[in-house]
Scaffold this active site. Structure first.
Site, short mmCIF file in Angstrom:
data_model
loop_
_atom_site.label_atom_id
_atom_site.label_comp_id
_atom_site.label_asym_id
_atom_site.label_seq_id
_atom_site.Cartn_x
_atom_site.Cartn_y
_atom_site.Cartn_z
N SER A 120 5.23 1.17 -4.36
CA SER A 120 5.10 2.16 -3.33
C SER A 120 5.38 3.36 -3.76
O SER A 120 5.40 4.62 -2.90
CB SER A 120 6.18 1.68 -2.37
OG SER A 120 7.27 1.48 -3.25
N HIS A 141 -1.42 -0.76 -1.83
CA HIS A 141 -0.14 -0.71 -1.48
C HIS A 141 -0.12 -1.29 0.11
O HIS A 141 -0.56 -0.86 1.25
CB HIS A 141 0.60 0.89 -1.30
CG HIS A 141 2.08 0.84 -0.94
ND1 HIS A 141 2.50 1.85 -0.08
CD2 HIS A 141 2.90 -0.19 -1.03
CE1 HIS A 141 3.73 1.41 0.11
NE2 HIS A 141 4.04 0.27 -0.53
N GLU A 153 -2.58 0.90 2.07
CA GLU A 153 -3.07 2.42 1.30
C GLU A 153 -3.60 2.14 -0.03
O GLU A 153 -3.03 1.59 -0.81
CB GLU A 153 -1.41 3.18 1.25
CG GLU A 153 -0.84 3.49 2.51
CD GLU A 153 0.52 4.26 2.14
OE1 GLU A 153 0.70 5.47 2.55
OE2 GLU A 153 1.21 3.94 1.24
N ASN A 191 5.29 6.22 3.09
CA ASN A 191 6.69 6.42 2.85
C ASN A 191 7.25 7.87 2.58
O ASN A 191 8.50 8.29 2.94
CB ASN A 191 7.04 5.85 1.50
CG ASN A 191 7.25 4.36 1.24
OD1 ASN A 191 7.71 3.72 2.61
ND2 ASN A 191 6.70 3.52 0.50
N1 CAA Z 1 6.15 -12.80 7.39
C1 CAA Z 1 5.06 -13.31 7.91
N2 CAA Z 1 5.27 -13.08 9.50
C2 CAA Z 1 6.22 -12.40 9.88
C3 CAA Z 1 7.32 -12.07 9.14
C4 CAA Z 1 7.41 -12.13 7.93
N3 CAA Z 1 8.20 -11.70 7.07
N4 CAA Z 1 8.22 -11.38 10.14
C5 CAA Z 1 7.55 -11.72 11.36
N5 CAA Z 1 6.36 -11.98 11.11
C6 CAA Z 1 5.46 -12.74 12.56
C7 CAA Z 1 5.85 -13.50 13.30
O1 CAA Z 1 5.80 -14.98 12.87
C8 CAA Z 1 5.27 -13.16 14.64
O2 CAA Z 1 3.99 -13.89 14.37
P1 CAA Z 1 3.25 -14.22 15.75
O3 CAA Z 1 3.00 -12.93 16.54
O4 CAA Z 1 1.90 -15.01 15.29
O5 CAA Z 1 4.28 -15.36 16.44
C9 CAA Z 1 5.17 -11.71 14.44
O6 CAA Z 1 5.36 -11.35 13.15
C10 CAA Z 1 6.06 -10.91 15.09
O7 CAA Z 1 7.32 -11.30 15.08
P2 CAA Z 1 8.47 -11.64 15.74
O8 CAA Z 1 8.01 -11.95 17.16
O9 CAA Z 1 9.62 -12.60 15.07
O10 CAA Z 1 9.31 -10.22 15.80
P3 CAA Z 1 8.62 -8.76 16.35
O11 CAA Z 1 7.82 -8.76 17.20
O12 CAA Z 1 9.94 -7.85 16.31
O13 CAA Z 1 7.82 -8.30 15.07
C11 CAA Z 1 7.72 -7.24 12.91
C12 CAA Z 1 8.26 -8.36 13.77
C13 CAA Z 1 6.29 -7.30 12.85
C14 CAA Z 1 8.38 -7.07 11.53
C15 CAA Z 1 7.96 -5.85 13.87
O14 CAA Z 1 9.26 -5.45 14.03
C16 CAA Z 1 7.36 -4.71 13.21
O15 CAA Z 1 6.12 -4.22 13.16
N6 CAA Z 1 8.31 -3.92 12.56
C17 CAA Z 1 8.11 -2.74 11.65
C18 CAA Z 1 7.47 -3.05 10.35
C19 CAA Z 1 7.17 -2.00 9.63
O16 CAA Z 1 7.35 -0.78 9.69
N7 CAA Z 1 7.00 -2.33 8.33
C20 CAA Z 1 6.49 -1.39 7.25
C21 CAA Z 1 7.72 -1.01 6.45
S1 CAA Z 1 7.49 0.06 5.19
C22 CAA Z 1 6.63 -0.63 3.99
O17 CAA Z 1 6.42 -1.66 4.18
C23 CAA Z 1 6.18 0.21 2.80
C24 CAA Z 1 7.31 0.36 1.75
O18 CAA Z 1 6.75 0.50 0.67
C25 CAA Z 1 8.71 0.15 1.85
#
Ligand code: CAA
Length: 282
Positions: A120, A141, A153, A191
């Protein structure tokens, strides 16, 4: 490289296991390796459990889940990667261990195979330079959680060839991810924008605003799926601090200075969800 059919993924943590899951689901022969046998077991068990849940929820048919399981296997050693078309590295976010891994797989793989890093933050050009094939090296990424997030990315190093880039574009299309092309600079795109925003939220906590108010404000006021502090706990406060320090150091501007409260939390071992405590308790 005509078409990428078999992929080796190194690192069976959250990112590596997620990457292996989407590759196997799309029908690529996928080998997952981790230097720690318990971590490998845990990564594979997590994939099987998520595939099972997807079927239970009616999001995936049983045949696709079965095919994914059949396309996924554990690698006993890096030598098992000899016939892979592509290696995706998703190990610890430090240059030396990544460089050591790439030096090793560089010797094992066919000369036309591609090397990719899920870093990242680390320079793709610098990692590519430790291998004998910098033209066949690039950054891929993924976002966390990998099976859910649409984006990948792509980062071209100075020497990445057009053929390598095209082969990875085709692979990403095959796993139904949308790609963007980022510069080989600190934080790439996501990021570079996301971490300063979360840092600003932490400054507000330090000034006395309640984390739940900050998260609700951003969720309800800007339709973010998670508030910035919940997201910080989800990404890991240690990871967040590491990226902010890198942005601060390499871009040299005060606006990237990590909030002292974040530094304190990390020093206390409050690394977010994975450690049971961050801005919230788990
Ligand atoms: N692995 C696989 N599937 C997952 C999961 C995981 N860890 N966490 C949640 N899910 C799935 C759930 O099973 C659910 O699937 P279905 O729709 O098929 O049932 C779906 O995601 C939605 O989950 P929830 O209903 O439990 O919860 P939610 O609606 O709050 O969604 C989320 C969870 C998808 C994580 C959502 O909150 C979200 O999009 N959050 C933001 C995530 C984000 O910004 N990620 C980027 C981070 S930065 C990065 O990654 C870069 C870096 O280098 C740091």
């Amino acid at each position: 490289m005509a078409e990428i059919k078999s992929v080796g993924v190194v690192g069976a943590g959250q990112m590596g296991a997620g990457i292996a899951q989407v590759l196997a689901t799309a029908g690529h022969r996928t080998l997952l390796f981790d230097a720690s046998a318990p971590a490998l077991e845990k990564g594979l068990a997590g994939i099987h459990s998520r595939l099972g849940q997807a079927v239970e929820k009616g999001k995936m048919d049983a045949a696709t889940s079965e095919r994914a399981k059949q396309h996924l296997s554990a690698a006993g050693s890096l030598r098992d990667f000899a016939s892979c078309d592509l290696i995706i590295e998703a190990i610890i976010e430090q240059f030396e261990p990544k460089a050591a891994l790439f030096r090793e797989v560089d010797k094992i793989l066919r000369p036309d195979a591609i090397l990719a890093s899920n870093t990242s933050s680390i320079s793709i050009t610098r990692m590519a330079a430790v291998t004998s094939r910098p033209d066949k090296f690039l950054g891929v990424h993924f976002m966390n959680p990998v099976p859910v997030m649409q984006l990948v990315e792509l980062i071209r190093g100075l020497q990445t060839s057009d053929d390598t880039y095209k082969a990875i574009l085709a692979l990403c299309a095959s796993i139904k991810k949308t790609t963007v092309l980022a510069l080989d600079g600190p934080g790439f795109i996501v990021n570079r924008i996301l971490c300063p925003m979360i840092n600003e939220a932490i400054f507000l906590v330090q000034e006395g605003v309640a984390p739940t108010d900050i998260d609700n404000a951003m969720k309800l006021g800007t339709n973010h799926p998670m508030g910035p502090l919940t997201l910080a706990d989800f990404v890991g406060l240690d990871t967040l601090l590491y990226i902010l320090q890198l942005l601060h150091r390499e871009l040299g501007e005060d606006k990237y200075r990590p909030c002292p409260l974040l530094v304190k939390y990390v020093e206390a071992g409050w690394h977010g969800k994975k450690s049971g405590r961050g801005f919230y308790s788990y």
